[in-house]
Scaffold this active site. Structure first.
Site, PDB file in Angstrom:
ATOM      1  N   GLN A  37     -12.925  -5.933  23.084  1.00 50.55           N
ATOM      2  CA  GLN A  37     -13.965  -6.898  22.761  1.00 50.55           C
ATOM      3  C   GLN A  37     -13.445  -8.302  23.026  1.00 50.55           C
ATOM      4  O   GLN A  37     -12.238  -8.527  23.157  1.00 50.55           O
ATOM      5  CB  GLN A  37     -14.379  -6.706  21.293  1.00 50.55           C
ATOM      6  CG  GLN A  37     -15.763  -7.209  20.966  1.00 50.55           C
ATOM      7  CD  GLN A  37     -15.712  -8.545  20.259  1.00 50.55           C
ATOM      8  OE1 GLN A  37     -14.659  -9.126  20.065  1.00 50.55           O
ATOM      9  NE2 GLN A  37     -16.884  -9.041  19.877  1.00 50.55           N
ATOM     10  N   ASN A  39     -12.879 -10.826  21.344  1.00 50.26           N
ATOM     11  CA  ASN A  39     -11.919 -11.380  20.391  1.00 50.26           C
ATOM     12  C   ASN A  39     -10.647 -10.543  20.302  1.00 50.26           C
ATOM     13  O   ASN A  39      -9.848 -10.739  19.387  1.00 50.26           O
ATOM     14  CB  ASN A  39     -12.558 -11.447  18.999  1.00 50.26           C
ATOM     15  CG  ASN A  39     -13.750 -12.369  18.948  1.00 50.26           C
ATOM     16  OD1 ASN A  39     -13.684 -13.488  19.420  1.00 50.26           O
ATOM     17  ND2 ASN A  39     -14.857 -11.908  18.374  1.00 50.26           N
ATOM     18  N   SER A  40     -10.431  -9.653  21.236  1.00 51.40           N
ATOM     19  CA  SER A  40      -9.373  -8.648  21.130  1.00 51.40           C
ATOM     20  C   SER A  40      -7.970  -9.248  21.048  1.00 51.40           C
ATOM     21  O   SER A  40      -7.528  -9.978  21.932  1.00 51.40           O
ATOM     22  CB  SER A  40      -9.443  -7.705  22.333  1.00 51.40           C
ATOM     23  OG  SER A  40      -8.311  -6.873  22.399  1.00 51.40           O
ATOM     24  N   ASN A  41      -7.256  -8.880  19.965  1.00 56.97           N
ATOM     25  CA  ASN A  41      -5.844  -9.250  19.849  1.00 56.97           C
ATOM     26  C   ASN A  41      -5.003  -8.515  20.884  1.00 56.97           C
ATOM     27  O   ASN A  41      -4.061  -9.079  21.440  1.00 56.97           O
ATOM     28  CB  ASN A  41      -5.329  -8.912  18.442  1.00 56.97           C
ATOM     29  CG  ASN A  41      -5.786  -9.900  17.387  1.00 56.97           C
ATOM     30  OD1 ASN A  41      -5.903 -11.094  17.641  1.00 56.97           O
ATOM     31  ND2 ASN A  41      -6.037  -9.400  16.183  1.00 56.97           N
TER      32      ASN A  41
END
Length: 318
Positions: A37, A39-41
């Site tokens: 996604q 916002n993926s870390n």
């Protein structure tokens, strides 16, 4: 804990990538293909670690409902752009790794091999795989060797590859802690199935099952993956104000918020009263715009004081 991990690259992602990228180097790959996604870390950690090791990086990323059609320049997304990763936006409806991401990752890999003579390595969503599994297993063993685990009755962690690794570590070392996997997206059935698949991959399927090793806790997602409620953000601010510890709003903020709520409403669900919370997130999720908007709305808690005048007397009105 092992030195070298930081709030910039969250511990659980860095630990998985330590093994995944080692395999990519061993195989002679020169390009990484990941997904997640917006916002993926994991995508940010993959892009940064990959660039440090000399890999090209391609990321298939799904925007959420709040930024459809554009790629933001804040938080994890800013870091991804700063290191020059190639981003391929997929539809906001892409939620299944096997159905929505993997076919495109394979198609991109084939294209890069035939047209650019690259040798891609595919990193599964969240870095969850039999290889990445050794990251959290190693983490659990480090905590055991340090004597940390003996002090606690329960261990709370985000559900997924990390919780699966902790399940295996807890089982194989004979620890007596009760594990709680907080389901911040998907559902209990998904994560039990994923954990059972990982148990099968390391040859434990005949001796134990996920349902025997961990209690999955639903009702943690709130508004949905990557989205925060004001109550969650207030909790994150309260923790930071009182402890100096930052919680990531994507996962660990939700997990800690619901852990505290669960301790208050159903303490009997815990084995004891000494709870170990595994904080696996980073700070960059706090810098994607949501915290800015939240703080602007919290005028009653504003501690910014105006002393721009030359008067040395402290402004009493502040």
């Amino acid at each position: 804990m092992k030195k070298g991990y930081s709030t910039l690259h969250p511990d659980n992602k860095a630990r998985k990538l330590e093994f995944l990228l080692a395999e990519a180097l061993d195989k002679g790959n020169d390009t990484l293909i990941g997904c997640g996604q917006i916002n993926s870390n994991l995508c940010r950690a993959l892009a940064c670690a990959g660039r440090e090791l000399g890999f090209n990086c391609h990321l298939l990323m799904r925007p959420n409902a709040e930024n459809t059609g554009e790629f933001p320049s804040e938080g994890n997304a800013a870091m991804i752009q700063l290191v020059g990763a190639n981003v391929h936006l997929v539809p906001p409806t892409a939620t299944s790794y096997e159905r929505d991401y993997l076919p495109k990752m394979k198609a991109l890999s084939s294209h890069l091999r035939s047209h650019s003579k690259m040798s891609p390595y595919l990193v599964p969503v969240a870095g969850t795989s039999p290889v990445g599994l050794f990251g959290p297993i190693e983490c659990f063993e480090e905590m055991r060797q340090q004597g940390v685990l003996e002090e606690f009755s329960d261990l709370v962690v985000t559900s997924g590859g990390t919780s699966a690794g902790f399940c295996i570590g807890n089982y194989l070392t004979g620890q007596k802690m009760k594990l709680h996997g907080m389901v911040a997206f998907k559902d209990t059935a998904f994560f039990h199935r994923q954990t059972n698949d990982l148990l099968h991959s390391v040859g434990l399927q005949d001796s134990v099952h996920s349902e025997d090793l961990i209690t999955m806790v639903e009702g943690v997602a709130g508004r949905g993956y990557g989205l925060s409620t004001d109550e969650e953000l207030e909790f994150i601010q309260d923790v930071a104000t009182h402890t100096g510890i930052f919680l990531d709003p994507i996962y660990t903020g939700k997990v800690a918020f619901h852990m505290i709520r669960r301790l208050r409403t159903s303490p009997e669900s815990f084995r004891g009263n000494k709870i170990l919370f595994y904080n696996s997130g980073s700070v960059l999720g706090l810098l994607d715009g949501r915290t800015r908007d939240f703080l602007k709305s919290k005028k009653t808690n504003n501690k910014i004081h105006d002393w721009t005048c030359d008067d040395l007397r402290f402004p009493v009105s502040n």
